[in-house]
Design an enzyme around this catalytic site. Structure first.
Site, PDB file in Angstrom:
ATOM      1  NE  ARG A 194     -15.904 -16.196  29.870  1.00 25.14           N
ATOM      2  CZ  ARG A 194     -15.819 -17.392  30.437  1.00 25.14           C
ATOM      3  NH1 ARG A 194     -16.029 -18.477  29.705  1.00 25.14           N
ATOM      4  NH2 ARG A 194     -15.514 -17.511  31.714  1.00 25.14           N
TER       5      ARG A 194
ATOM      6  CD  GLU B 183       1.138 -15.359  -3.361  1.00 26.68           C
ATOM      7  OE1 GLU B 183       0.674 -15.976  -2.376  1.00 26.68           O
ATOM      8  OE2 GLU B 183       0.545 -15.280  -4.459  1.00 26.68           O
TER       9      GLU B 183
ATOM     10  CG  ASP C 217      -9.737 -19.523  -1.780  1.00 24.23           C
ATOM     11  OD1 ASP C 217      -8.699 -19.777  -2.423  1.00 24.23           O
ATOM     12  OD2 ASP C 217      -9.829 -19.671  -0.546  1.00 24.23           O
TER      13      ASP C 217
ATOM     14  N   GLY D 266     -16.497 -13.040   8.117  1.00 26.56           N
ATOM     15  CA  GLY D 266     -15.790 -14.284   8.423  1.00 26.56           C
ATOM     16  C   GLY D 266     -15.266 -14.994   7.199  1.00 26.56           C
TER      17      GLY D 266
ATOM     18  N   GLY E 111      -9.882 -24.328   2.679  1.00 27.27           N
ATOM     19  CA  GLY E 111      -8.808 -24.861   1.850  1.00 27.27           C
ATOM     20  C   GLY E 111      -9.036 -24.359   0.444  1.00 27.27           C
TER      21      GLY E 111
ATOM     22  CG  LEU F  79     -14.207 -27.674  10.629  1.00 30.43           C
ATOM     23  CD1 LEU F  79     -15.262 -27.772   9.540  1.00 30.43           C
ATOM     24  CD2 LEU F  79     -14.479 -28.688  11.734  1.00 30.43           C
ATOM     25  CG  ASP F  80     -11.301 -22.294   7.272  1.00 28.51           C
ATOM     26  OD1 ASP F  80     -10.239 -22.676   7.792  1.00 28.51           O
ATOM     27  OD2 ASP F  80     -11.399 -22.000   6.065  1.00 28.51           O
TER      28      ASP F  80
ATOM     29  CB  VAL G 196     -11.642  -7.846 -10.352  1.00 26.03           C
ATOM     30  CG1 VAL G 196     -11.783  -6.533  -9.582  1.00 26.03           C
ATOM     31  CG2 VAL G 196     -10.189  -8.056 -10.759  1.00 26.03           C
TER      32      VAL G 196
END
Length: 316
Positions: A29, A194, A260, A295, A39, A13-14, A284
């Site tokens: 604050r 990677e 993602d 966010g 995920g 849960l982001d 892309v």
């Protein structure tokens, strides 16, 4: 009829919020948080939905955060299928510092899986996947889960006509790159860092990255290999050749969700029959659209289509 199935073993849960400045040893604050079901696999499903496609997210959910997570997915029009293990769902936090624009990401490990949890999840996936389906496991693995779990699964499902698109990293990527199961993945996706870790050398140019991708294709690790370089663009290779898809220049608001979004768009394009190069260009474009959102938000269809027109494909 073939489907897209995504697999998320370690959902989160982001929570995303903002504070003017990050200081140690004091209360900060923050603005009201945005909550998203996160995920890798679920984010791929969410991106596919935002692009007008459909998929079935297979997710391991449990506890109060898991219930909130499922409710958020349902609100987005997705119907998650439980994988079986009901271990507590973790929570992640992203804080943007308003003064500088810097992002601070706090990522928790998730609950430890036992043998029965692994067996239950694998049994659900095997029972759900059908010939012709694209299966997309993505995201981190929970503690206790073997790094080669998806290779083992692919060795079982590939002969049945299920095609796996794997987006992974770390030891799991190393296991995939050195697999000897004779059951190639449909797609193996990684980012530039990677790929450089895997190759044990810098890969400064598209030609350098294409050489790594071609080698993985020739060794039957995967039919298609994509190496994402963010603003540097993405290289993709198949038995038909190798191509570079340059990224358009866009204002960056948040890089969360770009990978993602790439996988979601590429998967959707492959599912409708696009070539490896065309599917990469869609990926892309979606990643570029995602970085323009705040966010944990993902790509937008209209913005992705606009970005696609700015993604040149170059044969290597």
């Amino acid at each position: 009829m073939s489907r897209i199935l995504t697999v998320t073993l370690n959902p989160a849960l982001d929570l995303a919020t903002q504070t003017p400045h990050v200081h140690p040893d004091r209360k900060l604050r923050c603005a009201a948080p945005r909550m998203d079901p996160g995920g890798g696999g679920v984010n791929v499903s969410r991106a596919i939905a935002r692009l007008g496609g459909t998929s079935l997210p297979l997710v391991a959910l449990g506890g109060a955060a898991g219930a909130e997570y499922a409710a958020l997915l349902t609100a987005e029009g997705l119907t998650p299928q439980a994988l079986g293990p009901s271990l507590p769902t973790r929570t992640n936090l992203t804080v943007t510092e308003g003064d500088s624009g810097h992002e601070y990401r706090f990522v928790l490990p998730g609950p430890t899986w036992q043998t029965q949890d692994i067996d239950q999840a694998l049994s659900t996936i095997r029972a759900t996947a059908q010939a012709g389906d694209l299966l997309v496991p993505s995201g981190s693995l929970p503690p206790g889960v073997p790094q080669d779990i998806f290779l083992t699964l692919n060795a079982t499902l590939s002969p049945q006509g299920v095609r796996m698109i794997l987006d992974t990293s770390g030891p799991a990527l190393g296991a995939a790159a050195h697999q000897t199961t004779n059951a190639p993945l449909e797609v193996l996706r990684m980012d530039l860092h990677e790929a450089e870790t895997l190759a044990a050398r810098p890969l400064p140019s598209p030609a350098d990255r294409a050489a790594v991708a071609r080698d993985l294709v020739l060794r039957d690790v995967a039919r298609i290999v994509a190496i994402s370089g963010g603003a540097q663009g993405t290289v993709v290779a198949s038995d038909q050749g190798a191509w570079s898809c340059a990224a358009p220049k866009v204002p960056v608001v948040s890089r969360v969700g770009a990978g993602d979004s790439f996988v979601g768009a590429m998967t959707l394009a492959l599912h409708r029959g696009d070539s490896a190069a065309q599917a990469c260009a869609w990926g892309v474009a979606a990643a570029s659209a995602a970085v323009m959102t705040p966010g944990t938000a993902l790509c937008d269809k209209a913005q992705t289509e606009a970005c696609l027109a700015q993604v040149p494909i170059t044969a290597l």
